[in-house]
Design an enzyme around this catalytic site. Structure first.
Site, PDB file in Angstrom:
ATOM      1  N   HIS A   1       7.283  -2.511 -12.340  1.00 58.69           N
ATOM      2  CA  HIS A   1       7.327  -3.890 -11.839  1.00 58.69           C
ATOM      3  C   HIS A   1       7.094  -4.896 -12.963  1.00 58.69           C
ATOM      4  O   HIS A   1       5.963  -5.124 -13.380  1.00 58.69           O
ATOM      5  CB  HIS A   1       6.254  -4.060 -10.751  1.00 58.69           C
ATOM      6  CG  HIS A   1       6.256  -5.390 -10.072  1.00 58.69           C
ATOM      7  ND1 HIS A   1       5.673  -5.578  -8.840  1.00 58.69           N
ATOM      8  CD2 HIS A   1       6.760  -6.596 -10.421  1.00 58.69           C
ATOM      9  CE1 HIS A   1       5.816  -6.845  -8.480  1.00 58.69           C
ATOM     10  NE2 HIS A   1       6.464  -7.485  -9.432  1.00 58.69           N
TER      11      HIS A   1
ATOM     12  N   ASP B   1      11.001  -9.347  -4.470  1.00 62.75           N
ATOM     13  CA  ASP B   1       9.701  -9.720  -5.048  1.00 62.75           C
ATOM     14  C   ASP B   1       9.716 -11.155  -5.575  1.00 62.75           C
ATOM     15  O   ASP B   1      10.683 -11.609  -6.180  1.00 62.75           O
ATOM     16  CB  ASP B   1       9.301  -8.778  -6.185  1.00 62.75           C
ATOM     17  CG  ASP B   1       7.940  -9.147  -6.748  1.00 62.75           C
ATOM     18  OD1 ASP B   1       6.988  -9.203  -5.968  1.00 62.75           O
ATOM     19  OD2 ASP B   1       7.848  -9.426  -7.953  1.00 62.75           O
TER      20      ASP B   1
ATOM     21  N   HIS C   1       6.895  -7.238  -1.543  1.00 64.00           N
ATOM     22  CA  HIS C   1       5.898  -8.238  -1.920  1.00 64.00           C
ATOM     23  C   HIS C   1       5.323  -8.729  -0.595  1.00 64.00           C
ATOM     24  O   HIS C   1       5.949  -9.526   0.095  1.00 64.00           O
ATOM     25  CB  HIS C   1       6.589  -9.357  -2.714  1.00 64.00           C
ATOM     26  CG  HIS C   1       5.787 -10.594  -2.935  1.00 64.00           C
ATOM     27  ND1 HIS C   1       5.360 -11.005  -4.171  1.00 64.00           N
ATOM     28  CD2 HIS C   1       5.336 -11.529  -2.070  1.00 64.00           C
ATOM     29  CE1 HIS C   1       4.689 -12.136  -4.062  1.00 64.00           C
ATOM     30  NE2 HIS C   1       4.653 -12.483  -2.798  1.00 64.00           N
TER      31      HIS C   1
ATOM     32  N   HIS D   1       1.826  -4.668  -6.049  1.00 66.77           N
ATOM     33  CA  HIS D   1       0.559  -5.349  -6.390  1.00 66.77           C
ATOM     34  C   HIS D   1      -0.453  -5.470  -5.246  1.00 66.77           C
ATOM     35  O   HIS D   1      -0.804  -6.577  -4.846  1.00 66.77           O
ATOM     36  CB  HIS D   1       0.836  -6.733  -6.991  1.00 66.77           C
ATOM     37  CG  HIS D   1       1.909  -7.563  -6.333  1.00 66.77           C
ATOM     38  ND1 HIS D   1       1.925  -7.827  -4.971  1.00 66.77           N
ATOM     39  CD2 HIS D   1       3.005  -8.183  -6.838  1.00 66.77           C
ATOM     40  CE1 HIS D   1       2.976  -8.574  -4.692  1.00 66.77           C
ATOM     41  NE2 HIS D   1       3.650  -8.798  -5.801  1.00 66.77           N
TER      42      HIS D   1
ATOM     43  N   ASN E   1      -0.207 -14.298  -8.144  1.00 67.68           N
ATOM     44  CA  ASN E   1       0.061 -14.082  -6.737  1.00 67.68           C
ATOM     45  C   ASN E   1       0.433 -12.618  -6.520  1.00 67.68           C
ATOM     46  O   ASN E   1       1.431 -12.183  -7.087  1.00 67.68           O
ATOM     47  CB  ASN E   1       1.208 -14.990  -6.282  1.00 67.68           C
ATOM     48  CG  ASN E   1       1.405 -14.937  -4.780  1.00 67.68           C
ATOM     49  OD1 ASN E   1       0.469 -14.650  -4.037  1.00 67.68           O
ATOM     50  ND2 ASN E   1       2.620 -15.189  -4.338  1.00 67.68           N
TER      51      ASN E   1
ATOM     52  N   ASP F   1       3.397  -6.197 -13.266  1.00 66.73           N
ATOM     53  CA  ASP F   1       3.869  -7.488 -12.728  1.00 66.73           C
ATOM     54  C   ASP F   1       3.955  -8.518 -13.870  1.00 66.73           C
ATOM     55  O   ASP F   1       3.642  -9.693 -13.687  1.00 66.73           O
ATOM     56  CB  ASP F   1       2.987  -7.995 -11.585  1.00 66.73           C
ATOM     57  CG  ASP F   1       3.695  -9.047 -10.725  1.00 66.73           C
ATOM     58  OD1 ASP F   1       4.889  -9.333 -10.969  1.00 66.73           O
ATOM     59  OD2 ASP F   1       3.041  -9.597  -9.818  1.00 66.73           O
TER      60      ASP F   1
ATOM     61  N   HIS G   1       5.863 -16.974 -18.458  1.00 70.67           N
ATOM     62  CA  HIS G   1       6.085 -18.388 -18.132  1.00 70.67           C
ATOM     63  C   HIS G   1       6.034 -19.199 -19.418  1.00 70.67           C
ATOM     64  O   HIS G   1       5.224 -18.910 -20.310  1.00 70.67           O
ATOM     65  CB  HIS G   1       5.019 -18.909 -17.170  1.00 70.67           C
ATOM     66  CG  HIS G   1       5.209 -18.437 -15.761  1.00 70.67           C
ATOM     67  ND1 HIS G   1       6.286 -18.831 -14.988  1.00 70.67           N
ATOM     68  CD2 HIS G   1       4.477 -17.608 -14.979  1.00 70.67           C
ATOM     69  CE1 HIS G   1       6.194 -18.252 -13.792  1.00 70.67           C
ATOM     70  NE2 HIS G   1       5.112 -17.504 -13.758  1.00 70.67           N
TER      71      HIS G   1
HETATM   72 ZN   LIG Z   1       5.225 -10.131  -6.054  1.00 71.53          ZN
HETATM   73 ZN   LIG Z   2       6.379  -9.568  -9.385  1.00 68.84          ZN
END
Ligand SMILES: [Zn+2]
Ligand SMILES: [Zn+2]
Length: 438
Positions: free
Chosen positions: A72, A164, A191, A244, A290, A317, A321
């Protein structure tokens, strides 16, 4: 059927000398030399001699582990190459000891057509230092309405299906997605989030959110949606993967489903295993993700679930950014942190050195377990296997800095922190993908 793609680098000829080989899959935990010839593990043993032309790596005091697999990550390609592309994300993966990573479909445009997925595969063949694979979206444009052509996408090599970034909005969509994924022999990665409980939320709902004056996201927001997905998976006898997992409530639901024989797997991130909601008090946007960082009791439950295998694997995950977006007031900053380059070190230091989880268990959860979920051959440090391994210096203490990261984005909660254990060498698909020894 191919599920990952990478560029063709020269095959490795290496003698990795005197490292402690820990491969839970073969049960080996011993100091051994590992001879790699033409990209394959040729021999394990003591006192091996390097053939002419082979490089000798002194691994005394180091760990030699099966390479890690990340189920992921967010590659941000296409659409946000200013944040990450396949070259930078695969370099970051290699530096973290990963020999394969899978990207979610919430790209721009969304990875919802076989043509786009095949294009990404071609790009990975040009740019990727380690094998990369791709999820396809469950619904077109991640809009939660119309299903994608899941049969075609499966045939094009999608590892699985996921929206996701967004939750599947209705039970009907979730049900049909599981039905079609089952026909195409793939899993759906969920998700889990109840939108009505998430709206406007910034962090975990609890005493810390009340004190900091931030809008809370209750753990119920996740656990309700996990329960729904697992009930549907049970009804359809289909495979579902829970992304997650962050809360104790969700773990209880997953435990019950596993006991009942539901085909469910689950992942947990390094940040949910090691950080908690109280750390948001810094208002550092690199602690905003998140699902959010939860309470200490949730964190402890996640660690125990990783140890016991209730949670099958670790996934990063990894969510790059740009500084323009992430360096904002906490309330306005986007969710998500990078993680490929720090995952092993974070967990090795926090869970293995502290004695909470045996090294072999961590290796299993980061390597063979995610590989099997993805339908890949589990990486092994064993004669005859393709060389998919990493060499880790367990004594090395290093500081995470923006300049030191290969990822194009640097939004890490571990910036400025000291971590224990450093990946020094990664051989992925028989090629040296990361070399911090020379
Ligand atoms: Zn997610
Ligand atoms: Zn993700």
């Amino acid at each position: 059927m191919e599920r990952t793609w990478h560029k063709q680098l020269p095959a490795a000829d290496l003698l990795v000398q005197g490292g402690r080989v820990v491969d839970p899959g073969t049960g080996v935990d011993a100091v051994q030399d590992v001879l790699i010839a033409e990209g394959k593990v040729a021999q394990l043993g003591k006192g091996l001699v390097a053939p002419a032309g082979a490089r000798v790596v002194d691994a005394a005091g180091m760990l030699v582990l099966p390479g890690l697999v990340d189920l992921h990550a967010h590659f941000r390609t296409p659409g946000r190459e200013d944040e990450e592309d396949l070259a930078t994300v695969s370099a970051a993966a290699a530096a973290g000891g990963y020999v394969a990573a899978f990207g979610m479909a919430n790209t721009d445009p969304v990875t919802d057509s076989a043509g786009l997925l095949r294009g990404l595969a071609r790009q990975a063949e040009q740019d990727a230092l380690v094998p990369l694979g791709f999820y396809a979206a469950v619904t077109r444009g991640l809009c939660g309405e119309q299903l994608t052509e899941m049969g075609e996408l499966g045939a094009a090599g999608a590892v699985g299906f996921s929206d996701d970034g967004c939750a599947l909005p209705t039970a009907a969509i979730t049900r049909r997605a599981l039905q079609y994924a089952k026909v195409s022999g793939r899993f759906v990665a969920v998700h889990a989030e109840d939108g009505s409980l998430h709206e406007g939320g910034q962090m975990h709902e609890g005493p810390a959110s009340a004190r900091l004056g931030l809008t809370g996201i209750p753990s119920l927001c996740e656990s309700l949606d996990v329960a729904r997905a697992l009930d549907i998976a049970a009804y359809e006898d289909a495979s579902v993967h829970v992304c997650h997992v962050s809360s104790e409530d969700s773990l209880r639901t997953i435990a019950k489903a596993k006991e009942a024989g539901v085909r469910v797997t689950a992942e947990v991130t390094p940040h949910h295993l090691t950080l908690v909601d109280e750390q948001v008090a810094s208002f550092d946007p690199n602690f905003k993700m998140n699902p959010p960082l939860r309470a200490e009791r949730d964190r402890r439950a996640l660690v125990e679930a990783l140890r016991s295998g209730l949670v099958d694997c670790v996934a990063t995950d990894h969510a790059p950014h740009s500084p323009e977006e992430k360096d904002a007031p906490f309330e306005e900053a986007p969710f998500g942190v990078v993680g490929l380059e720090t995952a092993f070190s974070v967990l090795y230091g926090a869970l293995v050195v502290s004695g909470e989880i045996p090294l072999a268990t961590l290796v299993t959860r980061m390597s063979s377990a995610p590989a099997r979920i993805a339908g890949l051959q589990a990486p092994a440090v064993a004669a005859g296997a393709v060389a998919d391994l990493c060499v880790v210096d367990p004594q090395a203490v290093w500081t995470v800095t923006a300049a030191g990261l290969r990822s194009r984005s640097h939004n890490s909660p571990w910036l400025g922190r000291e971590l224990t254990g450093k990946v020094r060498l990664t051989v992925a698909a028989g090629r040296v993908a990361w070399d911090d020894l020379a």
